[in-house]
Structure formats: structure tokens, C-alpha cells
Design an enzyme around this catalytic site. Structure first.
Site, PDB file in Angstrom:
ATOM      1  N   ASP A 178       3.133   1.293   5.125  1.00  0.00           N
ATOM      2  CA  ASP A 178       4.070   1.675   5.602  1.00  0.00           C
ATOM      3  C   ASP A 178       4.962   1.292   6.696  1.00  0.00           C
ATOM      4  O   ASP A 178       5.800   2.440   7.001  1.00  0.00           O
ATOM      5  CB  ASP A 178       4.826   2.753   4.874  1.00  0.00           C
ATOM      6  CG  ASP A 178       4.331   3.811   3.939  1.00  0.00           C
ATOM      7  OD1 ASP A 178       4.107   3.154   3.062  1.00  0.00           O
ATOM      8  OD2 ASP A 178       4.018   4.945   4.202  1.00  0.00           O
ATOM      9  N   GLU A 213       9.832   2.377  -4.878  1.00  0.00           N
ATOM     10  CA  GLU A 213      10.253   3.381  -3.199  1.00  0.00           C
ATOM     11  C   GLU A 213      10.604   2.714  -2.011  1.00  0.00           C
ATOM     12  O   GLU A 213      10.606   0.870  -2.913  1.00  0.00           O
ATOM     13  CB  GLU A 213       9.275   3.600  -3.010  1.00  0.00           C
ATOM     14  CG  GLU A 213       7.781   3.078  -3.214  1.00  0.00           C
ATOM     15  CD  GLU A 213       6.529   3.651  -3.312  1.00  0.00           C
ATOM     16  OE1 GLU A 213       6.812   5.354  -3.993  1.00  0.00           O
ATOM     17  OE2 GLU A 213       5.522   3.324  -2.972  1.00  0.00           O
TER      18      GLU A 213
HETATM   19  O1  FUB Z   1       1.604   5.876   1.870  1.00  0.00           O
HETATM   20  C1  FUB Z   1       2.888   7.200   1.636  1.00  0.00           C
HETATM   21  C2  FUB Z   1       3.943   6.238   0.194  1.00  0.00           C
HETATM   22  O2  FUB Z   1       3.079   5.558   0.039  1.00  0.00           O
HETATM   23  C3  FUB Z   1       4.731   5.751   0.758  1.00  0.00           C
HETATM   24  O3  FUB Z   1       5.970   6.895   1.079  1.00  0.00           O
HETATM   25  C4  FUB Z   1       5.151   5.492  -0.646  1.00  0.00           C
HETATM   26  O4  FUB Z   1       6.345   4.117  -0.013  1.00  0.00           O
HETATM   27  C5  FUB Z   1       3.891   4.811  -0.687  1.00  0.00           C
HETATM   28  O5  FUB Z   1       3.986   3.340   0.630  1.00  0.00           O
END
Ligand code: FUB
Length: 333
Positions: free
Chosen positions: A44, A214
């Protein structure tokens, strides 16, 4: 000037000249960053430019119980990266216990505000959500700004994680955020302690585009708002990035297509990205995480960079993910 001060001055000037000559030599040698950009399991990545340096703020990719801090990385040229360990630690955020995720950072009036998700809450009864920490320096240490989360409830079905903070042309700051396939926009107030309701009285407006899962991100180019997000499941191979172009930060966002995804020759699960622009070279870079080929551990994610290019019509061209990464690109002469 006293002798000792002038000696120090000469020495500092010499070191500065030497460092920038070295940077230029690196650029001339045809060196590349390589991918991953730095060692360790990280995900991320939020890429950003502060005062002539590139910065990357990633999630530490490990079991949720071990995700209790953030490291950051900085570089003058995209090739050599310096690690800044534990810029935020949950020991200084009393409500954050685990799953500290997806940092997003902005500078305002000389202070750096680091937004993050914590605790991976599953319902409105659990404690956690999106928080904000503040520091006088990009390398921290960051301290909790509020003593409580900024968003601790589900609104419009969006899990409070994966926030991105966007400064619009008029100086307003908007937060895009949301997991569980819902994305909201909200306008931050002046001191980032809360939100300003929109004209219709709503604070959280749903702007979810088709395919959204997301990891929202936004940038402006030639007056257009490019809105990007991740699709697929983050532990699987088909995690990817798609985008839309709009005339306003509120959308509407009509999905154009995917621009980042796995390559069976290079890596799987390429997603949750950010974009940086070097105004001097006018090059655009996508910074993202991906999983090494053959790896099935969902947490084995590494941070990579590749060039992002545009067609004459302004559309983003599909990104070629590489092992080589990018050439050095200094932000200043
Ligand atoms: O790294 C944790 C979670 O995994 C993130 O918040 C999501 O977007 C995914 O990448």
C-alpha cells in the site's frame, strides 16, 4: 568570519557539491532502481514529494497483530532509498492495537499529517477506524492528533480503511476512503480534526465506481481529475488498478479500464498504488505493491515502481511492470 566557522562552511559546501556530483554520476551511468525498490515486506505504498525528496510511506506487511508501526523511505533520485524506521508506533496511539494500514500523508502549514487505518474493524461496535497523526518532519516521529479515530463507523457500507487525502485546486482537502467495495468522499476541516458537511447536509458521500474494491487515489493532470482504485482481492493474483477521469473531485467516475495488473513473467497481485510526478522531468511514476511469482503467502508483498505514461487523448497507458524499475530522476538540478 571566525576561522572555525569558515572551515565548517567550506566543508559543508564541499560535501553538498560532492553529493550532487555523485547523484549526477548515478544518473549518467544508466543505473536503474530495480524492483522491489527496497528490502522487506511492505504494501500500500503512498508516494509523495516533500522538499525536493521522494518519500514512500507503506504498510508493514505482516500478520495483523504484528502491524503496529510504519517505516518510511526517502530518496533524492528514485534509485537510492533511505529507511526511516518506526515513524509511527501504536505505543503513541492509544486506540490503535493492530492492523495499522495504508498510510496517506499531506503537508499543511509546515506540519505533516499522516492518516492511517487501524484495527480492521468489522462493525460499528468495534474500536478503531481511520486516524490521523502529526509531526513537524516527514520522518516523524508522528503523534496521535486527536486521541481517537477520525472515522470510527461504517458510512454507506464503507469499511473505514484505505484513506487518501487530496488537496484540490481551491485549497480544499478531501478524503477518499473505503474498503468492502464502497468508496466515500468527505471534506476535511481546516485543522484535520473532523469534516465539513456538503451543501446537502451529508458528510460522507458515496462515489463508488464500477469494479471498486479499495485503495482510492486521485491526481490532477491538465485540469482533469484522475480517480484510481484497486480491484480484486489483495491476497490473490488478480489484484489490480483501474481508473476513471472526471471534471470534478466528486465525479461522476465512469470506469475506463485497468492499467496495472499481474504479468505471468514478472509478478502477481500488482495493486494498491500511488502516483508521483516529477515536475522538472515531467515524468509520472506509479508506485505499487506486488507479489513475487509462485508466492502464495498473502503478506509477501513488495514495493515497486514503474513509469506511467499517457496517450495523446489523456488516457493512462497500461503499465508494463518490470524487474528493472526506473532510471534516476532528480527533482532538482
Ligand atoms: O495492507 C492491508 C490492506 O491490504 C490494505 O488496507 C488493503 O488495501 C490491502 O492492500
Amino acid at each position: 568570519m571566525p576561522k572555525r566557522i569558515s572551515t565548517v562552511f567550506i566543508l559543508v559546501s564541499f560535501l553538498c557539491c560532492y553529493a550532487s556530483a555523485q547523484e549526477r554520476k548515478t544518473a549518467e551511468k544508466g543505473v536503474r532502481s530495480g524492483n522491489p525498490l527496497f528490502q522487506g515486506w511492505y504494501a500500500d505504498p503512498e508516494g509523495v514529494v516533500f522538499k525536493g525528496r521522494y518519500w514512500i510511506y507503506p504498510t508493514y506487511s505482516a500478520k495483523y497483530e504484528e502491524q503496529v508501526f510504519f517505516d518510511a523511505f526517502s530518496s533524492s533520485d528514485l534509485v537510492t532509498w533511505k529507511k526511516h524506521p518506526r515513524i509511527l508506533d501504536t505505543s503513541s496511539v492509544k486506540w490503535a492495537k493492530r492492523a495499522v494500514w495504508a498510510p496517506a500523508i499531506v503537508e499543511k502549514k509546515g506540519k505533516y499529517y499522516l492518516f492511517f487505518g487501524a484495527n480492521d474493524i468489522q462493525n460499528d461496535q468495534e474500536k478503531g477506524g481511520i486516524g490521523v497523526a502529526v509531526s513537524a518532519k516527514p520522518e516523524g516521529p508522528f503523534k496521535d492528533h486527536l486521541g481517537k479515530p477520525l472515522i470510527d463507523k461504517f458510512h454507506n457500507g464503507a469499511q473505514p480503511i484505505d484513506q487518501f487525502v487530496f488537496k484540490d485546486k481551491d485549497g480544499k482537502y478531501y478524503m477518499f476512503y473505503g474498503g468492502w467495495r464502497h468508496c466515500n468522499i468527505a471534506q476535511l476541516n481546516d485543522d484535520f480534526t473532523g469534516f465539513v458537511p456538503f451543501a446537502d447536509g451529508k458528510t460522507f458521500k458515496e462515489i463508488t465506481p464500477e469494479g471498486y474494491v479499495e485503495g482510492p487515489f486521485m491526481f490532477i493532470k491538465n485540469g482533469k481529475y484522475y480517480f484510481m482504485w484497486s480491484e480484486g482481492g489483495w491476497t490473490g493474483p488478480d489484484y489490480s488498478v483501474a481508473y476513471a477521469i472526471a471534471d470534478s473531485p466528486m465525479g461522476p467516475f465512469k470506469r475506463i479500464g485497468k492499467i496495472l495488473q499481474q504479468d505471468p513473467q514478472v509478478a502477481t497481485g500488482a495493486g494498491h498504488h500511488s502516483v508521483v510526478h516529477n515536475e522538472k522531468s515531467d515524468k509520472w511514476y506509479i508506485i505499487y505493491h506486488r507479489r513475487p511469482l509462485g508466492e502464495t503467502n498473502g503478506n509477501h508483498r513488495v514495493v515497486c515502481i514503474d513509469e506511467m505514461q499517457f496517450g495523446d487523448d489523456g488516457k493512462i497507458l497500461p503499465v508494463k511492470i518490470t524487474f528493472e524499475g526506473v532510471k534516476p530522476d532528480l527533482l532538482k538540478k
